[in-house]
Design a protein around this motif. Sequence first.
Motif, PDB file in Angstrom:
ATOM      1  N   LYS A 270      51.970   2.460  32.117  1.00 32.65           N
ATOM      2  CA  LYS A 270      53.048   3.338  32.565  1.00 32.65           C
ATOM      3  C   LYS A 270      52.569   4.779  32.667  1.00 32.65           C
ATOM      4  N   VAL A 271      51.604   5.165  31.846  1.00 34.57           N
ATOM      5  CA  VAL A 271      51.144   6.546  31.790  1.00 34.57           C
ATOM      6  C   VAL A 271      50.199   6.869  32.935  1.00 34.57           C
ATOM      7  N   PHE A 272      49.386   5.918  33.321  1.00 30.84           N
ATOM      8  CA  PHE A 272      48.305   6.180  34.278  1.00 30.84           C
ATOM      9  C   PHE A 272      48.822   6.845  35.560  1.00 30.84           C
ATOM     10  N   SER A 273      49.824   6.253  36.178  1.00 29.56           N
ATOM     11  CA  SER A 273      50.327   6.791  37.447  1.00 29.56           C
ATOM     12  C   SER A 273      50.997   8.142  37.254  1.00 29.56           C
ATOM     13  N   LYS A 274      51.659   8.354  36.116  1.00 29.41           N
ATOM     14  CA  LYS A 274      52.321   9.630  35.852  1.00 29.41           C
ATOM     15  C   LYS A 274      51.301  10.758  35.714  1.00 29.41           C
ATOM     16  N   VAL A 275      50.172  10.471  35.062  1.00 25.51           N
ATOM     17  CA  VAL A 275      49.109  11.466  34.933  1.00 25.51           C
ATOM     18  C   VAL A 275      48.593  11.849  36.315  1.00 25.51           C
ATOM     19  N   PHE A 276      48.383  10.859  37.141  1.00 24.34           N
ATOM     20  CA  PHE A 276      47.875  11.098  38.493  1.00 24.34           C
ATOM     21  C   PHE A 276      48.832  12.004  39.273  1.00 24.34           C
ATOM     22  N   HIS A 277      50.133  11.724  39.190  1.00 17.96           N
ATOM     23  CA  HIS A 277      51.122  12.501  39.941  1.00 17.96           C
ATOM     24  C   HIS A 277      51.218  13.937  39.437  1.00 17.96           C
TER      25      HIS A 277
END
Length: 310
Positions: A270-277
Motif C-alpha cells: 500500500k505504501v509503495f505507490s503512495k511514495v511514488f506519487h
Amino acid sequence: MIIEIKGLVKRYGNLVALNHFDLNVKQGEILGLLGPNGSGKSTAINCMLSLLSYDNGEIRIFGEKMTPTSYTIKKRIGVVPQEVAVFEELTVIENIDYYCGLYITDKSIRKQYVQDAISLVGLEDFTKFLPKKLSGGLKRRLNIACGIVHKPELIFLDEPTVAVDPQSRNKILDSIKELNKNGATIIYTTHYMEEVEQLCNNIVIIEKGQVIAEGTNEQLKAMIQINEKIIIEIPDLPETVRQQLQQLPGVTDLLYHNALVTLNTEENKKVFSKVFHILEDNQVSFGNFYTQQPTLNDVFLEITGRELRD
C-alpha cells in the motif's frame, strides 16, 4: 537436548555477567549465539566448557552435569577459538596430528582422522607448510582442523571467519555445513549477520547476560515492525517531502543518508505507490527505486538498539 542451562548466574564483583541465563540446544542444531561485545557470550561459553566457575544455576551437556573434571564429556567437544591456537614450529599436518593425539591413541585411526580434517578444510596442498608461511585465511582453516580433528559431537566456533579472504570464508562455511551434515551440533558466534542467516537454524540474542530473543531467522524477523524496506536514490530531498513520506500510514521509520532514503514499512504494497506519487507531485528527482526484505541485522538493531560490534 545436547546442552541444558538453567538459571546461570556469573558475577565479577558488582558486575553481573550472566543474569539467570537459560539455554537449550538440540542435537543437530547450528545455533547462532549473538550479542554486542560485553553481552555475556564469551562468559556463557567459558562456563559451558567449565573454564569458568559460576555463582548459581546448572549446566548439563549430553544429559550430564558439566564440571571441570568431566573429561568424558570434554572428549566429545571441539573448540575453535577466535585467536589462532597452533604451534608455529610444527607443520600443518604435525599440528593437526598433535591435537588429534590428545583424544585418539590408535595410530591408524588418528592418521585417517588427520587426513579427513585436512580434506574438510582444503589444506591438502599445504600439509608441509609452517603456519608462518600460511595466509590469514589458511591459518583460520588450520585452526578449525585442529579443533575438530577428533570428530567431536559438539563444536564451539568463535568468530571463525574474522579477517579472512572470500575464498577462505566460503570454504570455512562449507566445512561447517559438512560438519553439521555429518552429525555435529554447533554453537556459532560471529559479528557477520549474513553468515548466521546462511548457516544457523536457531538463533539466540543475548544482552546484559540474558536471552532477549530466540527463534529461527524468520521467527525473529516476525518480531519486528518491518515488513519490507523501500529504498530510493534521491540526491536532494526537501524537508517538506521528507515529512510527507515520514507521515505516510504504514511507514514506521525514515532514514536519509548519502542520498539514499530508506523507509521501513509495515504495509509495503500500500505504501509503495503512495511514495511514488508524493515524489511525482513534488517534482522530486529520484534514481533507483526498490524494495528489500528485512535482514537479521534489522532485527538485532530493533531488539537491542545497538550495532553488533558495539
